[in-house]
Design a protein around this motif. Structure first.
Motif, PDB file in Angstrom:
ATOM      1  N   UNK A   3      83.140  34.507  47.382  1.00 52.69           N
ATOM      2  CA  UNK A   3      82.338  33.319  47.634  1.00 52.69           C
ATOM      3  C   UNK A   3      83.161  32.106  47.225  1.00 52.69           C
ATOM      4  N   UNK A   4      83.135  31.045  48.034  1.00 51.68           N
ATOM      5  CA  UNK A   4      83.810  29.827  47.612  1.00 51.68           C
ATOM      6  C   UNK A   4      82.971  29.195  46.510  1.00 51.68           C
ATOM      7  N   UNK A   5      83.641  28.645  45.525  1.00 52.00           N
ATOM      8  CA  UNK A   5      82.962  28.051  44.388  1.00 52.00           C
ATOM      9  C   UNK A   5      83.620  26.742  44.024  1.00 52.00           C
ATOM     10  N   UNK A   6      82.809  25.803  43.575  1.00 52.14           N
ATOM     11  CA  UNK A   6      83.327  24.535  43.085  1.00 52.14           C
ATOM     12  C   UNK A   6      82.590  24.176  41.803  1.00 52.14           C
ATOM     13  N   UNK A   7      83.348  23.748  40.826  1.00 52.66           N
ATOM     14  CA  UNK A   7      82.820  23.323  39.537  1.00 52.66           C
ATOM     15  C   UNK A   7      83.387  21.944  39.238  1.00 52.66           C
ATOM     16  N   UNK A   8      82.652  21.164  38.463  1.00 45.91           N
ATOM     17  CA  UNK A   8      83.076  19.824  38.079  1.00 45.91           C
ATOM     18  C   UNK A   8      83.150  19.747  36.561  1.00 45.91           C
ATOM     19  N   UNK A   9      84.195  19.100  36.054  1.00 47.65           N
ATOM     20  CA  UNK A   9      84.313  18.804  34.635  1.00 47.65           C
ATOM     21  C   UNK A   9      84.490  17.306  34.461  1.00 47.65           C
ATOM     22  N   UNK A  67      88.859  22.491  29.888  1.00 47.56           N
ATOM     23  CA  UNK A  67      89.616  23.523  30.600  1.00 47.56           C
ATOM     24  C   UNK A  67      89.120  24.946  30.336  1.00 47.56           C
ATOM     25  N   UNK A  68      88.448  25.152  29.221  1.00 45.72           N
ATOM     26  CA  UNK A  68      87.954  26.491  28.884  1.00 45.72           C
ATOM     27  C   UNK A  68      86.447  26.628  29.101  1.00 45.72           C
ATOM     28  N   UNK A  69      85.862  25.805  29.943  1.00 44.27           N
ATOM     29  CA  UNK A  69      84.421  25.871  30.229  1.00 44.27           C
ATOM     30  C   UNK A  69      84.058  27.262  30.740  1.00 44.27           C
ATOM     31  N   UNK A  70      82.850  27.715  30.437  1.00 44.76           N
ATOM     32  CA  UNK A  70      82.430  29.078  30.826  1.00 44.76           C
ATOM     33  C   UNK A  70      82.077  29.185  32.310  1.00 44.76           C
ATOM     34  N   UNK A  71      83.099  29.159  33.131  1.00 44.03           N
ATOM     35  CA  UNK A  71      82.906  29.248  34.576  1.00 44.03           C
ATOM     36  C   UNK A  71      82.627  30.698  34.945  1.00 44.03           C
ATOM     37  N   UNK A  72      81.611  30.886  35.764  1.00 49.12           N
ATOM     38  CA  UNK A  72      81.258  32.232  36.222  1.00 49.12           C
ATOM     39  C   UNK A  72      82.032  32.525  37.493  1.00 49.12           C
ATOM     40  N   UNK A  73      82.928  33.458  37.396  1.00 49.89           N
ATOM     41  CA  UNK A  73      83.741  33.827  38.554  1.00 49.89           C
ATOM     42  C   UNK A  73      82.996  34.909  39.321  1.00 49.89           C
ATOM     43  N   UNK A  80      83.643  40.236  38.154  1.00 44.84           N
ATOM     44  CA  UNK A  80      84.405  39.011  37.876  1.00 44.84           C
ATOM     45  C   UNK A  80      85.640  38.949  38.765  1.00 44.84           C
ATOM     46  N   UNK A  81      85.919  37.785  39.272  1.00 45.97           N
ATOM     47  CA  UNK A  81      87.068  37.591  40.154  1.00 45.97           C
ATOM     48  C   UNK A  81      88.029  36.586  39.548  1.00 45.97           C
ATOM     49  N   UNK A  82      89.298  36.840  39.668  1.00 48.36           N
ATOM     50  CA  UNK A  82      90.305  35.872  39.242  1.00 48.36           C
ATOM     51  C   UNK A  82      90.500  34.867  40.360  1.00 48.36           C
ATOM     52  N   UNK A  83      91.158  33.813  40.058  1.00 47.29           N
ATOM     53  CA  UNK A  83      91.519  32.902  41.126  1.00 47.29           C
ATOM     54  C   UNK A  83      90.932  31.512  41.054  1.00 47.29           C
ATOM     55  N   UNK A  84      90.080  31.213  40.090  1.00 49.54           N
ATOM     56  CA  UNK A  84      89.595  29.838  39.989  1.00 49.54           C
ATOM     57  C   UNK A  84      90.751  28.968  39.524  1.00 49.54           C
ATOM     58  N   UNK A  85      91.010  27.927  40.278  1.00 50.56           N
ATOM     59  CA  UNK A  85      92.114  27.013  39.974  1.00 50.56           C
ATOM     60  C   UNK A  85      91.569  25.728  39.382  1.00 50.56           C
ATOM     61  N   UNK A  86      92.193  25.273  38.321  1.00 44.46           N
ATOM     62  CA  UNK A  86      91.825  23.992  37.705  1.00 44.46           C
ATOM     63  C   UNK A  86      92.590  22.883  38.419  1.00 44.46           C
ATOM     64  N   UNK A  87      91.846  21.851  38.830  1.00 42.36           N
ATOM     65  CA  UNK A  87      92.436  20.741  39.571  1.00 42.36           C
ATOM     66  C   UNK A  87      92.093  19.439  38.847  1.00 42.36           C
ATOM     67  N   UNK A  88      93.099  18.805  38.264  1.00 47.37           N
ATOM     68  CA  UNK A  88      92.895  17.510  37.618  1.00 47.37           C
ATOM     69  C   UNK A  88      92.901  16.439  38.691  1.00 47.37           C
ATOM     70  N   UNK A 104      91.670  24.954  46.755  1.00 45.38           N
ATOM     71  CA  UNK A 104      91.488  26.395  46.543  1.00 45.38           C
ATOM     72  C   UNK A 104      90.052  26.798  46.900  1.00 45.38           C
ATOM     73  N   UNK A 105      89.860  28.037  47.312  1.00 47.51           N
ATOM     74  CA  UNK A 105      88.497  28.506  47.612  1.00 47.51           C
ATOM     75  C   UNK A 105      87.618  28.433  46.379  1.00 47.51           C
ATOM     76  N   UNK A 106      88.208  28.718  45.226  1.00 46.81           N
ATOM     77  CA  UNK A 106      87.483  28.628  43.961  1.00 46.81           C
ATOM     78  C   UNK A 106      88.184  27.577  43.113  1.00 46.81           C
ATOM     79  N   UNK A 107      87.511  26.433  42.925  1.00 46.07           N
ATOM     80  CA  UNK A 107      88.152  25.303  42.266  1.00 46.07           C
ATOM     81  C   UNK A 107      87.276  24.735  41.159  1.00 46.07           C
ATOM     82  N   UNK A 108      87.929  24.278  40.113  1.00 48.38           N
ATOM     83  CA  UNK A 108      87.285  23.577  39.003  1.00 48.38           C
ATOM     84  C   UNK A 108      87.971  22.223  38.907  1.00 48.38           C
ATOM     85  N   UNK A 109      87.276  21.170  39.358  1.00 47.38           N
ATOM     86  CA  UNK A 109      87.824  19.822  39.403  1.00 47.38           C
ATOM     87  C   UNK A 109      87.493  19.106  38.094  1.00 47.38           C
TER      88      UNK A 109
END
Length: 177
Positions: A3-9, A67-73, A80-88, A104-109
């Motif tokens: 599943x594509x995922x997006x998170x915001x920090x 950067x260490x937020x509890x993101x659910x992959x 659990x899936x690897x691959x969430x990329x942190x994007x500043x 990235x399909x799975x991104x944490x901005x």
């Protein structure tokens, strides 16, 4: 297939209006969760302007270390899936212009504060650093909207079928062309 995922920090946001508008963007563009650090928003939280009440569907969570937020992959088999990329997202020399960035399909901005920049430790923890080429700095909420819109627009035209106008427009808008 994941599943594509997006998170915001958000680093120490100070404006409840900006956080409210970030939550609205999160709802419009299907963000999975929003995290924030610092103390300023907590003091002003009661003044937040989340006009679409996105907080009822999208978690808004304080964390000490973004950067260490509890993101659910998540993957389709619920493992659990690897691959969430942190994007500043930072207006900084050496960053990739947004128009050249492949999301990235799975991104944490991760976005910096309204009145400052991301610290080196956060930049070092990210897989990518991206900027929006503007003259001067953009408002935090506007920056989030632009990044999420860019992500959606680059995802392909099938997104239009997933978001029919008739189901997503305001209840007072019934005009047709």
């Amino acid at each position: 297939m994941q599943k594509t995922s997006a998170y915001i920090g958000l680093v120490n946001p100070k404006s409840p209006t900006n956080v409210g508008m970030v939550m609205r963007a999160a709802g419009c563009f299907e963000v999975d969760a929003v995290f924030y650090s610092g103390t300023r928003f907590e003091r002003a939280r009661k003044f937040a302007t989340d006009t679409k009440n996105a907080q009822s569907k999208i978690p808004l969570t304080h964390v000490d270390n973004l950067p260490e937020a509890p993101i659910h992959r998540v993957s389709t088999d619920n493992e659990p899936a690897n691959g969430i990329k942190r994007v500043a997202i930072e207006l900084i020399e050496g960053a990739t212009p947004l128009m050249d960035f492949v999301h990235p399909e799975q991104a944490y901005y991760i976005f910096g504060p309204e009145d400052g920049s991301l610290k080196k430790e956060i930049l070092d923890a990210c897989d990518h650093v991206v900027y929006i080429p503007t003259i001067g700095c953009m408002n935090l909420a506007a920056t989030v909207h632009v990044v999420l819109y860019d992500r959606m627009s680059k995802a392909g035209r099938d997104v239009i079928d997933q978001r029919p106008i008739s189901e997503n427009r305001d209840v007072n808008n019934k005009i047709r062309i």
